[in-house]
Design an enzyme around this catalytic site. Sequence first.
Site, mmCIF file in Angstrom:
data_model
loop_
_atom_site.group_PDB
_atom_site.id
_atom_site.type_symbol
_atom_site.label_atom_id
_atom_site.label_comp_id
_atom_site.label_asym_id
_atom_site.label_seq_id
_atom_site.Cartn_x
_atom_site.Cartn_y
_atom_site.Cartn_z
ATOM 1 N N SER A 275 0.601 -5.270 1.831
ATOM 2 C CA SER A 275 0.401 -5.692 3.218
ATOM 3 C C SER A 275 1.539 -5.174 4.086
ATOM 4 O O SER A 275 2.566 -4.714 3.589
ATOM 5 C CB SER A 275 0.370 -7.224 3.291
ATOM 6 O OG SER A 275 1.672 -7.707 3.017
ATOM 7 N N LYS A 276 1.326 -5.315 5.391
ATOM 8 C CA LYS A 276 2.352 -4.946 6.357
ATOM 9 C C LYS A 276 3.632 -5.734 6.065
ATOM 10 O O LYS A 276 4.731 -5.211 6.155
ATOM 11 C CB LYS A 276 1.822 -5.252 7.760
ATOM 12 C CG LYS A 276 2.811 -5.034 8.859
ATOM 13 C CD LYS A 276 2.135 -5.200 10.204
ATOM 14 C CE LYS A 276 2.723 -6.331 11.029
ATOM 15 N NZ LYS A 276 4.152 -6.352 11.174
ATOM 16 N N ARG A 277 3.428 -7.005 5.708
ATOM 17 C CA ARG A 277 4.588 -7.851 5.429
ATOM 18 C C ARG A 277 5.410 -7.329 4.237
ATOM 19 O O ARG A 277 6.630 -7.369 4.237
ATOM 20 C CB ARG A 277 4.143 -9.299 5.172
ATOM 21 C CG ARG A 277 5.090 -10.275 5.848
ATOM 22 C CD ARG A 277 4.575 -11.694 5.935
ATOM 23 N NE ARG A 277 3.143 -11.824 6.092
ATOM 24 C CZ ARG A 277 2.378 -12.567 5.282
ATOM 25 N NH1 ARG A 277 2.904 -13.207 4.268
ATOM 26 N NH2 ARG A 277 1.088 -12.694 5.530
#
Length: 521
Positions: A275-277
């Site tokens: 994910s972006k996170r």
Amino acid sequence: MPLLAYLCGMNSRKVRVRFAPSPTGGLHLGGVRTVLYNYLFARRHGGDFILRIEDTDQTRFVPGAEEYIMDCLRWCGLIPDESPEAGGAVGPYRQSERKAIYRQYAEQLVANGHAYYAFDTSSELEDMRDRCRTESNPSPQYDGRVRMSMCNSLVLPAEEVAERLAAGMPHVIRIRMPEDEMISFEDMVRGHVQFQTGTVDDKVLLKADGMPTYHLAVVVDDYLMGITHAFRGEEWLPSAPVHLLLWKYLGWEAQMPRWAHLPLILKPDGHGKLSKRDGDRLGFPVFAMNWKDPKSEEITRGFREMGFLPEAFVNLLAMLGWNDGSGQEIMSMDELRDNFSMDRIHKGGAKFDFEKAKWFNQEWIKRADTERLLPDVTACLSSAGILPDADTLRRVIPLVKERCTLLTDFVEQTGYFFRAPDAWDLDSVKAKWSPEKKTWFAQWSTRLEALPIWEATAIEADFKEAAASGGIKPGELQLPLRIMLVGGKFGPPVFEIAAVIGREQTQARILATLAALDTTA
Ligand code: GLU
């Protein structure tokens, strides 16, 4: 139609594939990989690659997101044959501009009993969820178990339905999922896939505002646009039964595309989707290019701005979940096209490894010729405030490119060719410094005046000769000279550096370092 004629017809259909993003934000590397596999497949089979913008959910509209997707595709060299920008015979290519097309198909489904009008208000839906919620069913759905207790055209008398429609009462159209049917298909990646229809809810097909949902629009548009193969992320697999049934209920089964659900790109530890996170946490990008959120103004970094070449980005993405079995990892777009086949896509997810991604970039920088690198390196330098002249940069790039992993490394590796260092690693000089060396450098700097040709071998020969007559080993003088010209202990052969920066700069940097050594002594 006789089977043989049908199969021949299928074979003669021109390959048409599509990338169908919802423009809601940054383009994740998994999205670009989907584009890439679509593109390679189309090119390999002499087919068409279509970009269709799936923007029917007005609540998720994000300004600038569509242009951003186009820019990403341009940067990667994945140019669609048909798109909102390029147009084409089966447009428009933006679903919001196709709104008028979808209702007739939803109505057709109602007419043949595969869909129904639903008038339930949001509070009625809420009541249903409260009423049906149990421990084993924590989020009840609108499905075969509840539909006959709701407010829809399966329950209400026909006249009342007609009255409600005539009065323009808000309603949606839902698919009527069969209660207990097994449906299956052959996925190009996953093989035989089957579903029990009873587990899927009666998805909304047409919303109260007249817009289709993704489920209806994707099927109608894949049909109307003559899509032969639909490749998309594995996260869409649970929706496949709805789509398969719609193809069947609309009478288009013979034209249904072949599906390929592409495996996920996983976190480096293999636990779940990247994910972006994860990128933020681990310090690497997951978007193709920088994405600026128009609301928060927050910028999420992309591979382009991090210093990746598009050739490397495309290459590393291709290899995330595919290889041609030969062991060759570095492949150009043409090689990828010639070698690409769907049957070598792995079923399991592919772990993302940023070190490996950088390796791809380094290899591509090494292989790229100077003219290819020149514009990108110039852009990197100018964003660091260095304005190089092109001819000098042409001499410098081949000297340093082996030392660069990211394009941004060129700033450190070439900056000193264009401006004198503003600091030196004096500690490294002082470790073996002496008054004799100081005198030697001051004299050599003056002696350089007389050197007839200013090029690396001549400078080196003169340096060695002067060292010998001064009784100092050239090896002891070379590191200080490097630090004087570069600022630190890095860079290509030092006489090459002197040759490029020129006689005056070489002399000036030697003298400036001697002065700095005096003041810090
Ligand atoms: N609009 C969907 C998305 O945003 C497309 C899924 C599909 O390709 O069918 O990914």
